[in-house]
Design a protein around this motif. Structure first.
Motif, PDB file in Angstrom:
ATOM      1  N   LYS A   1       1.196  -1.222   0.018  1.00 48.80           N
ATOM      2  CA  LYS A   1       0.034   0.341   0.196  1.00 48.80           C
ATOM      3  C   LYS A   1       0.805   1.491   0.073  1.00 48.80           C
ATOM      4  N   ARG A   2       2.060   1.410   1.002  1.00 44.61           N
ATOM      5  CA  ARG A   2       3.146   2.589   0.413  1.00 44.61           C
ATOM      6  C   ARG A   2       2.832   2.581  -1.217  1.00 44.61           C
ATOM      7  N   GLY A   3       3.468   2.011  -2.118  1.00 45.24           N
ATOM      8  CA  GLY A   3       3.997   2.491  -3.619  1.00 45.24           C
ATOM      9  C   GLY A   3       5.020   2.523  -3.349  1.00 45.24           C
TER      10      GLY A   3
ATOM     11  N   THR B   1       6.039   0.238  -8.723  1.00 46.19           N
ATOM     12  CA  THR B   1       5.847   0.115  -7.482  1.00 46.19           C
ATOM     13  C   THR B   1       5.415  -1.151  -7.176  1.00 46.19           C
ATOM     14  N   THR B   2       5.704  -0.698  -5.909  1.00 46.45           N
ATOM     15  CA  THR B   2       5.082  -2.215  -5.074  1.00 46.45           C
ATOM     16  C   THR B   2       3.085  -2.142  -5.160  1.00 46.45           C
TER      17      THR B   2
ATOM     18  N   ALA C   1       7.639   6.864  -1.753  1.00 45.25           N
ATOM     19  CA  ALA C   1       7.186   7.100  -2.653  1.00 45.25           C
ATOM     20  C   ALA C   1       6.863   8.681  -3.029  1.00 45.25           C
ATOM     21  N   LYS C   2       6.898   8.801  -1.593  1.00 42.45           N
ATOM     22  CA  LYS C   2       6.218  10.129  -1.511  1.00 42.45           C
ATOM     23  C   LYS C   2       8.069  11.306  -1.302  1.00 42.45           C
TER      24      LYS C   2
ATOM     25  N   GLY D   1      11.209   9.552  -1.899  1.00 42.68           N
ATOM     26  CA  GLY D   1      12.332   8.938  -2.229  1.00 42.68           C
ATOM     27  C   GLY D   1      13.424   8.160  -1.451  1.00 42.68           C
ATOM     28  N   GLU D   2      13.423   8.376  -0.215  1.00 42.79           N
ATOM     29  CA  GLU D   2      13.674   7.845   0.533  1.00 42.79           C
ATOM     30  C   GLU D   2      14.170   6.639   0.450  1.00 42.79           C
ATOM     31  N   LEU D   3      15.700   5.903   0.503  1.00 42.91           N
ATOM     32  CA  LEU D   3      15.826   4.241   0.227  1.00 42.91           C
ATOM     33  C   LEU D   3      14.727   4.126   1.843  1.00 42.91           C
ATOM     34  N   CYS D   4      13.930   2.974   1.324  1.00 43.42           N
ATOM     35  CA  CYS D   4      13.312   1.889   2.300  1.00 43.42           C
ATOM     36  C   CYS D   4      13.571   0.320   2.690  1.00 43.42           C
TER      37      CYS D   4
END
Length: 660
Positions: free
Chosen positions: A129-131, A206-207, A188-189, A191-194
């Motif tokens: 859902k985070r995309g 995207t997820t 998604a918002k 651009g930080e590395l998850c």
């Protein structure tokens, strides 16, 4: 900057388009939500790929095989991220797509529990859902080692780059053979590395593009498939282009589980796998023995009608026999270790053909005897690893309905043609009707195959022509031939659409040469026969399992262990049914009477659970009228049938091998 010209290739059309520099594959297929990647110059690319001048670009639909693989590999990444968010101590193995799903291996202090899998699946749903965006970047070996310093298995894969086949099944999805890449999962918002993973890709954009998934189970798995390596924890999952397709797949799995031959074998008291015997070794109980006997008896009768001659050979021989045949160097890993006595090595028989060659060679042969068709229900023993043993479908001891036909080269085309027709007709008699054929040929780059090119070409072409005459789909299997010759495999689909490899037919010019087999031709010269290998069932045990699952345990009456059961309304009706059963047995029918203290409805339920074709019910009315009533497995009923007519009806269904 000049414009970029690209060619968009679809199945039915080809379009040339002029676009600006920096245009991505996603731009080319904007609005086409089912497109998840692109094939550019034959290579799969992410939709973020910027197209170059003169390139041919083909959309990859999510429902295509490539699209499904991309979907499932992307979902595997989401699962791995979820695991490491919940279990930071987990170390990553590999996570490739597989048929109908995906898996990922983890080094964990403790095995995953069912509750763990529920938590992982819930976390995956959050990530979906985070995309998060899948972003590809090229790296170097040195940089990748620095980034992944705390992932020992990834470091090992980097060292094996370019030789992924040596790394592990599925490792090609990680490192491939070209440039090294890492995929970042980016917020998604911001651009930080998850999360990140060593991966060749491609991936979904995207997820959120993952429509439907479910985790299935966990299991232990050795790193790189070797028992010498650490044991990791593998989580299996499945992913589909829609929720409806996921539901259909889960329903299919539930039906397959209901039909599982191991479960049915226990419920119907057909066979078991005693721990005292060891993995992959079954014993057949009386009811299973009846089914097996009927399978063998009918097959034997059909083979006798087709001029096969029956032989018997030992279960053990000197090791030298399998060296002569060429099996020992080619199949040593599949054979049990040697037994030593009389200062010689002996081997448990893993295949019947070398011994049949000795039968042929026992005396001189004339062309007048050919084709010579030898047949044996021959028990063989193969050393399957305990991790791959699976009920009757993959076992260590099994009986092949093995035949070897020796003929002249001139007889070979007709023999193959009639043999393939014989095989398919016999499989149809057992209730299988949906077939395709697979032609397995030699890999010219491999050194495992023996013999001259001309011999292989002749054998392959003759097999191909015989297969094409059947009018069935013919699927190529490059490199899948036996070491001594090409083969045709009959693939049969069961009642729920699963494909099983059944009969195999192989043309062999090599073993006759290695054994020095000869026949005297019409002109008095000595000639070498052609040898045709053929197993119709493959193995009786495996075929038993396939039929058991195909029929979901409800064998047709001719194969059913109990063809009819007498169910009395009351105790006073038992003698009448006993007389009915005696008359039935005189006709060769298998009929029992349930004279237990259970109530009639319980007896009917027991017969239904036992999947007995005919329930013969008798009360006062039937007994006074000299009739019986039939109740069938589907719940329908037929009343007031005269005894002789009822016996004739059961006998006719059995004789015609009909399904009731």
């Amino acid at each position: 900057m000049s414009d970029v010209r690209v060619i968009i290739q679809r199945v039915s059309e080809r379009e040339e388009r002029v676009v600006t520099p920096g245009t991505t594959a996603a731009d080319l297929f904007s609005g086409e939500r089912t497109v998840v990647a692109a094939r550019v110059g034959g290579e799969l690319k992410d939709l973020a790929y910027q197209v170059q001048d003169g390139e041919q670009v083909e959309p990859v639909e999510i429902s295509s095989q490539d699209g499904l693989n991309i979907l499932r590999h992307s979902t595997a990444h989401v699962m791995a991220q979820a695991v490491q968010e919940l279990f930071p101590e987990a170390k990553l193995g590999i996570g490739p797509p597989i048929r109908d799903g995906f898996y990922y291996d983890f080094d964990m202090p403790e095995p995953f529990t069912p509750e763990d899998l529920k938590r992982v699946e819930k976390k995956m749903q959050e990530i979906q859902k985070r995309g998060q965006r899948f972003a590809r970047r090229v790296t170097t070996d040195e940089a990748a080692r620095e980034e992944l310093a705390d992932e020992p298995y990834k470091l090992e894969l980097i060292g094996l780059k370019g030789n992924a086949a040596q790394a592990a099944e599925g490792a090609d999805a990680e490192v491939g053979g070209g440039e090294l890449t890492i995929y970042d999962n980016l917020d998604a918002k911001t651009g930080e590395l998850c999360w990140k993973d060593l991966c060749r890709g491609p991936h979904l954009p995207t997820t959120r593009a993952i429509p439907a998934f479910k985790l299935m189970r966990s299991a232990a798995a050795y790193w790189r498939g070797s028992e010498k390596n650490p044991q990791l924890q593998r989580i299996y999952g499945t992913a589909w282009p829609s929720k409806d397709e996921l539901k259909a797949h889960l329903d299919f799995l539930a039906e397959a589980e209901r039909r599982d031959h191991r479960k049915l074998g226990n419920e119907l008291d057909l066979f078991s796998f005693p721990e005292e015997l060891g993995p992959g070794l079954a014993v057949f109980h009386p009811k299973g023995g009846i089914v097996r006997r009927e399978m063998e008896t009918y097959s034997r009768r059909r083979h006798e009608d087709a001029d096969y001659q029956f032989v018997n050979t030992p279960h053990i021989s000197k090791e030298r026999l399998f060296e002569i045949s060429g099996h020992l160097p080619s199949y040593a890993e599949a054979m049990f270790p040697p037994l030593q006595f009389d200062e010689q090595n002996y081997r448990l028989k893993a295949m019947n053909c070398p011994m049949h060659n000795l039968v042929y060679k026992a005396r001189g042969r004339s062309y007048r005897e050919l084709p010579l068709r030898l047949f044996e229900f021959g028990t063989v023993y193969r050393y399957e690893k305990s991790g791959v043993v699976h009920g009757l479908t993959r076992s260590r001891g099994f009986t092949q309905d093995d035949s070897h036909i020796y003929c002249t080269k001139e007889q070979m085309p007709q023999e193959l043609d009639s043999l393939l027709t014989f095989v398919l007709d016999l499989l149809r008699d057992y209730g299988l009707h949906d077939f395709e054929l697979e032609l397995s040929t030699r890999d010219p780059e491999s050194d495992k195959f023996i013999g001259e090119d001309a011999e292989w070409e002749e054998a392959t072409e003759t097999l191909r022509q015989a297969a094409e005459k059947q009018g069935l789909p013919l699927v190529p299997d490059p490199g899948g031939a036996a070491y001594y010759g090409p083969k045709i495999s009959v693939q049969a689909r069961d009642a729920i659409g699963r494909s099983w490899q059944m009969s195999t037919i192989q043309v062999d010019f090599q073993q006759p040469k290695r054994f020095g087999l000869e026949y005297t031709a019409a002109d008095g010269s000595k000639q070498q026969p052609v040898m045709i290998h053929r197993a119709l069932f493959g193995s009786i045990e495996r075929f038993f399992a396939v039929l058991l699952e195909h029929y979901a345990g409800a064998f047709p009456a001719w194969l059913a262990p109990v063809q009819a059961v007498g169910i009395p309304v009351g105790d006073s009706h038992v003698p009448y049914l006993e007389e009915f059963a005696r008359k039935a047995r005189d006709r060769g029918l298998r009929v029992d009477v349930d004279s237990s203290a259970d109530r009639m409805q319980k007896k009917i339920r027991n017969a239904q659970k036992g999947k007995i074709p005919f329930m013969v019910i008798v009360g006062d009315d039937d007994m006074n009228a000299g009739t019986v009533s039939f109740r069938y497995r589907d719940g329908s009923q037929e009343n007031g049938i005269p005894v002789d007519e009822a016996l004739a009806k059961i006998a006719k269904v059995v004789e015609e091998r009909a399904q009731v």
